[in-house]
Scaffold this active site. Structure first.
Site, PDB file in Angstrom:
ATOM      1  N   HIS A 286       3.006  -1.278  -7.480  1.00 45.08           N
ATOM      2  CA  HIS A 286       2.467  -0.604  -6.577  1.00 45.08           C
ATOM      3  C   HIS A 286       3.265   0.335  -5.792  1.00 45.08           C
ATOM      4  O   HIS A 286       2.527   1.772  -6.349  1.00 45.08           O
ATOM      5  CB  HIS A 286       2.852  -1.024  -5.102  1.00 45.08           C
ATOM      6  CG  HIS A 286       2.037  -0.544  -4.222  1.00 45.08           C
ATOM      7  ND1 HIS A 286       1.078  -0.985  -3.322  1.00 45.08           N
ATOM      8  CD2 HIS A 286       2.583   0.960  -2.898  1.00 45.08           C
ATOM      9  CE1 HIS A 286       0.800  -0.244  -2.452  1.00 45.08           C
ATOM     10  NE2 HIS A 286       1.598   0.705  -2.081  1.00 45.08           N
ATOM     11  N   GLU A 287       4.861   0.600  -6.094  1.00 41.11           N
ATOM     12  CA  GLU A 287       5.107   1.359  -5.843  1.00 41.11           C
ATOM     13  C   GLU A 287       5.020   2.090  -7.187  1.00 41.11           C
ATOM     14  O   GLU A 287       4.914   3.259  -7.215  1.00 41.11           O
ATOM     15  CB  GLU A 287       7.036   0.879  -5.232  1.00 41.11           C
ATOM     16  CG  GLU A 287       6.779   0.029  -3.944  1.00 41.11           C
ATOM     17  CD  GLU A 287       6.218   1.240  -2.840  1.00 41.11           C
ATOM     18  OE1 GLU A 287       6.289   2.068  -3.423  1.00 41.11           O
ATOM     19  OE2 GLU A 287       5.735   0.136  -2.011  1.00 41.11           O
ATOM     20  N   HIS A 290       2.467   4.989  -7.069  1.00 41.29           N
ATOM     21  CA  HIS A 290       2.615   6.123  -6.386  1.00 41.29           C
ATOM     22  C   HIS A 290       3.982   7.247  -6.835  1.00 41.29           C
ATOM     23  O   HIS A 290       3.836   8.294  -7.370  1.00 41.29           O
ATOM     24  CB  HIS A 290       3.202   5.372  -5.261  1.00 41.29           C
ATOM     25  CG  HIS A 290       2.956   5.280  -3.860  1.00 41.29           C
ATOM     26  ND1 HIS A 290       1.759   5.540  -3.891  1.00 41.29           N
ATOM     27  CD2 HIS A 290       2.990   3.596  -3.232  1.00 41.29           C
ATOM     28  CE1 HIS A 290       1.414   4.704  -2.316  1.00 41.29           C
ATOM     29  NE2 HIS A 290       1.817   3.654  -2.231  1.00 41.29           N
ATOM     30  N   GLU A 316      -2.644   6.436  -2.057  1.00 46.19           N
ATOM     31  CA  GLU A 316      -3.144   4.540  -2.079  1.00 46.19           C
ATOM     32  C   GLU A 316      -3.340   4.279  -3.267  1.00 46.19           C
ATOM     33  O   GLU A 316      -3.398   3.203  -3.387  1.00 46.19           O
ATOM     34  CB  GLU A 316      -3.014   4.156  -0.448  1.00 46.19           C
ATOM     35  CG  GLU A 316      -1.731   4.098   0.403  1.00 46.19           C
ATOM     36  CD  GLU A 316      -0.670   3.240   0.124  1.00 46.19           C
ATOM     37  OE1 GLU A 316      -0.582   2.256  -0.434  1.00 46.19           O
ATOM     38  OE2 GLU A 316       0.500   3.689   0.324  1.00 46.19           O
TER      39      GLU A 316
END
Length: 521
Positions: A286-287, A290, A316
């Site tokens: 997830h990160e 980003h 997101e």
């Protein structure tokens, strides 16, 4: 002569009526000022990362004061009358290209909001946020809302002051929503969430019935996954997506986050559970999503709005794409299974399909960041409804834990036993990031729409994932999203990238098809 010219350019914006330079010279001076403002923001980001990762506990008081000073300094530069004069002049300059107009437009939008806030208020608010972050970390560790309550009360009070400064057109909560996804209001989110809930709740019920006949596989209770091994495994996976560790790093924090500090320095964090390596893995994916966005922004537009990510919803979409559309697939596990076995040799002889089923297990749980794709948006809707109660209905701070727990039990059918699993689990309120949560759902919707468009151009995305050569996916996102920065509004960017305005239907199709196959519905 050069020095004299420079003095004239500067004084032209300090002494009324002495603007004699060419339009391009005006734009050059404008962008120079804008870059200085962005550099202060980069320093704030660096100090914020440090505060959440490695800062000594006794440094919190001085750090709070520094953050407060930087916020005030940046605010005074944004609201300087000479900058407003430049903006007005450049708004009427038809010679500017599309990128330059984007910079003027975005600085105007920021100026118009910032000028409504007194500098002293901005400094005090920054100080309160920095103090609240430390209090939240302690309160969460001890699962004690009472320790965070006075800090949260102050942030809510000051946020209400900010709303009053900005002015209310419809509902007070709209003012906060607009800060994180420009143009989005309660009247937009309410029907969107109602429509999603009408699809997701029946799907969840069908899945839970199917699980009674065929229970999900689980991680063996006696098995442990050492932190060092998780760290190395996750770094390999992150590198495989295209994240450049020579231009970034991975660390640990209470709540995973990503920070694009400046070109060549993008950082993200994760957290570890020795009984569950998936917690770390999917936080990292997830990160990393980003961070890939930050590393992919156009270097030529560094420290300008045009070079910034366009919105949190789009941000997101990048994190959810790599976490879910890539990371929670059998094709992904076919690639990473050898790395998994190498780093966790004590684990059972799982197949890619078994690991994928564990990774996609649908089960109502307490923690948002560890939720499956079916229940995740319900977590977001709960927070959205609670924030509406706080700002539109004046919900008392004392009543937040009990209201959260009551709503959670009604929505998920399980009782919240402690604050750490309830209203203390997220970092956002300690940063006064009220209105942020709905962007996570927008990210899910955008990600599914981007996946459909990517498949139309690149072919079978599962086949690309299974090949282990993921660069074509990253290149596609680079061109369609990352390099575009804030050239357009979020909705226009999605339409440019996919050929259609934002719509929830691709996500509904995606989640129904995916989990229909996983659970033989």
């Amino acid at each position: 002569c050069v020095c004299d010219n420079y003095v004239k350019r500067i004084s032209g914006y300090l002494i009324e009526g002495v603007i004699n330079e060419s339009n391009m010279a005006s734009y050059d001076l404008f962008i120079e000022r804008v870059k200085d403002i962005h550099k202060i923001g980069a320093i704030q980001g660096h100090l914020g990362w440090d505060q959440e990762t490695i800062m000594p506990a006794k440094g919190s008081k001085a750090r709070s004061e520094i953050m407060s000073w930087l916020a005030k300094e940046q605010h005074e530069r944004v609201t300087d009358e000479s900058l407003a004069q430049m903006i007005t002049e450049l708004e009427n300059d038809e010679s500017l290209d599309e990128d330059q107009r984007a910079n003027v437009r975005e600085v105007r939008r920021r100026y118009d909001k910032a000028v409504k806030l007194p500098s002293d208020f901005v400094a005090e608010f920054a100080l309160a946020r920095s103090q609240a972050l430390v209090a939240w970390q302690e309160a969460r560790a001890e699962s004690d809302f009472a320790k965070f309550k006075p800090y949260l009360a102050k942030l809510i009070s000051m946020t209400n002051q900010k709303i009053d400064f900005y002015g209310v057109e419809d509902t007070r909560y709209d003012v906060l929503l607009d800060e994180y996804e420009f143009g989005m209001k309660v009247r937009d989110y309410d029907p969107l969430f109602d429509g999603l809930k009408s699809k997701l709740v029946p799907l969840l019920q069908r899945i839970m019935e199917a699980k009674k006949l065929n229970p999900d596989p689980t991680l063996p209770a006696e098995l442990t996954f050492p932190v060092d091994a998780q760290t190395e495994f996750c770094k390999i996976v992150s590198s495989a997506t295209g994240f450049d560790f020579e231009a970034g790093r991975m660390d640990a924090s209470t709540h995973p986050f990503s920070a694009g500090l400046w070109p060549g320095d993008t950082r993200f964090t994760t957290r570890f559970d020795e009984k569950d390596p998936f917690s770390c893995l999917y936080a990292v994916l997830h990160e990393t999503g980003h961070a890939l966005y930050e590393q992919g922004l156009d270097f030529d537009h560094s420290f300008t709005p045009r070079g910034d990510a366009v919105s949190l919803g789009v941000h997101e979409s990048q994190s959810r794409f790599w976490e879910n559309q890539v990371g929670r697939t059998p094709a992904f596990w076919k690639v990473v299974l050898p790395w998994f076995k190498e780093h966790f040799p004590e684990s059972p002889e799982w197949t890619p399909a078994e690991l994928n089923k564990i990774a996609n297990c649908v089960e109502p749980g307490f923690i948002r960041v560890e939720a499956d794709e079916v229940t995740y948006n319900l977590h977001i809707m709960l927070r959205y409804e609670l924030e509406k109660k706080i700002f539109n209905e004046n919900l008392a701070v004392d009543d937040i834990p009990s209201t959260w727990n009551k709503m959670f039990n009604e929505w998920f059918g399980i009782e919240v036993q402690e604050d750490r699993l309830g209203c203390l689990q997220d970092i956002h309120w300690s940063m006064a990031a009220f209105g942020y949560f709905p962007t996570y759902t927008l990210g899910n919707l955008y990600a599914a729409q981007l996946l459909d468009a990517m498949e139309e151009e690149l072919g079978d995305v599962d086949a690309i994932i299974e090949s282990g050569q993921w660069q074509p996916m990253l290149d596609w996102l680079r061109g369609k999203i990352h390099l575009q920065g804030s050239k357009w509004t979020p909705s226009d960017l999605i339409e440019h990238a996919t050929g259609a305005p934002p719509t929830p239907q691709p996500f509904i199709n995606y989640v129904e098809n995916k989990y229909g196959k996983l659970y033989n519905l």
